[in-house]
Write an enzyme that holds these catalytic residues in place. Structure first.
Site, mmCIF file in Angstrom:
data_model
loop_
_atom_site.group_PDB
_atom_site.id
_atom_site.type_symbol
_atom_site.label_atom_id
_atom_site.label_comp_id
_atom_site.label_asym_id
_atom_site.label_seq_id
_atom_site.Cartn_x
_atom_site.Cartn_y
_atom_site.Cartn_z
ATOM 1 N N LYS A 41 -19.634 -11.481 -5.080
ATOM 2 C CA LYS A 41 -18.854 -11.278 -6.304
ATOM 3 C C LYS A 41 -19.643 -11.849 -7.480
ATOM 4 O O LYS A 41 -20.130 -12.992 -7.397
ATOM 5 C CB LYS A 41 -17.536 -12.063 -6.155
ATOM 6 C CG LYS A 41 -16.319 -11.381 -6.753
ATOM 7 C CD LYS A 41 -15.069 -12.054 -6.252
ATOM 8 C CE LYS A 41 -14.241 -12.605 -7.390
ATOM 9 N NZ LYS A 41 -13.097 -13.401 -6.919
ATOM 10 N N ARG A 90 1.844 -19.507 -7.708
ATOM 11 C CA ARG A 90 2.404 -19.199 -9.027
ATOM 12 C C ARG A 90 3.682 -18.401 -8.893
ATOM 13 O O ARG A 90 4.763 -18.872 -9.188
ATOM 14 C CB ARG A 90 1.378 -18.417 -9.870
ATOM 15 C CG ARG A 90 0.244 -19.278 -10.366
ATOM 16 C CD ARG A 90 -0.887 -18.463 -10.884
ATOM 17 N NE ARG A 90 -1.408 -17.584 -9.838
ATOM 18 C CZ ARG A 90 -2.561 -16.973 -9.884
ATOM 19 N NH1 ARG A 90 -3.319 -17.084 -10.940
ATOM 20 N NH2 ARG A 90 -2.975 -16.210 -8.899
#
Ligand code: PNS
Length: 164
Positions: A41, A90
């Protein structure tokens, strides 16, 4: 001794990450921030930069150290003798992915437990991806990242303070 790892890409470290680091450092004896070296990545900051930035922000917490790893998290945990993984949750959207990783890691090594901390409300929307998206368009990221990182992040997008 409860030794934990808080793993992630931290590209870049956000105020939401800092919140999890501060809170989790109070419930374990030692906390290692494990920065993932994901060569597949492309990242905004190099591994070395991310490690340095996190060290800069956490030097005041005595039981926190910063390390990096590639490959499997459970292998790195064996190396550093940690048994607890800290992750921030979250919203419900995080849950499925986090559950899968936590269960896989536990199957790989039954001594490994994942502890989830719910993010503080003011950071429940925040992610490194959102920071990058905002910064790339010159948006105000002062509520998202430590103040000392703001210009370093804009610079990556060729944005200077005067252009803002
Ligand atoms: O916060 P992030 O960047 O989404 O962190 C993801 C991380 C680093 C926790 C995860 O990708 C990871 O542990 N990667 C290393 C490879 C591994 O062990 N994967 C988990 C088993 S599938």
């Amino acid at each position: 001794m409860k030794k934990a790892i808080y793993p992630g890409s931290f590209d870049p470290l956000t105020l939401g990450h800092m919140d999890i680091i501060e809170r989790s450092s109070k419930i374990v004896d030692e906390l290692v921030i494990g920065v993932l070296n994901n060569s597949a990545k492309s990242s905004l900051f190099s591994l070395e930069e991310r490690v340095t930035m996190i060290k800069e922000m956490t030097h005041y917490i005595p039981n926190v150290t910063v390390g990096s790893f590639d490959g499997l998290l459970v292998d790195y945990m064996k190396e550093i003798d940690a048994t607890i993984i800290i992750r921030g949750l979250r919203a419900v959207t995080d849950f499925e992915y986090e559950l899968q990783i936590a269960q896989t890691n536990h199957v790989e090594n039954p001594n490994v437990e994942t502890v989830f901390l719910t993010t503080s409300l003011q950071y429940s929307y925040l992610s490194s991806t959102i920071v990058k998206e905002f910064a790339s368009h010159g948006g105000d990221i002062s509520k998202f990242v430590p103040a000392v990182f703001i210009n370093r992040i804009y610079e990556r997008y060729g944005i200077t303070q005067s252009k803002k």
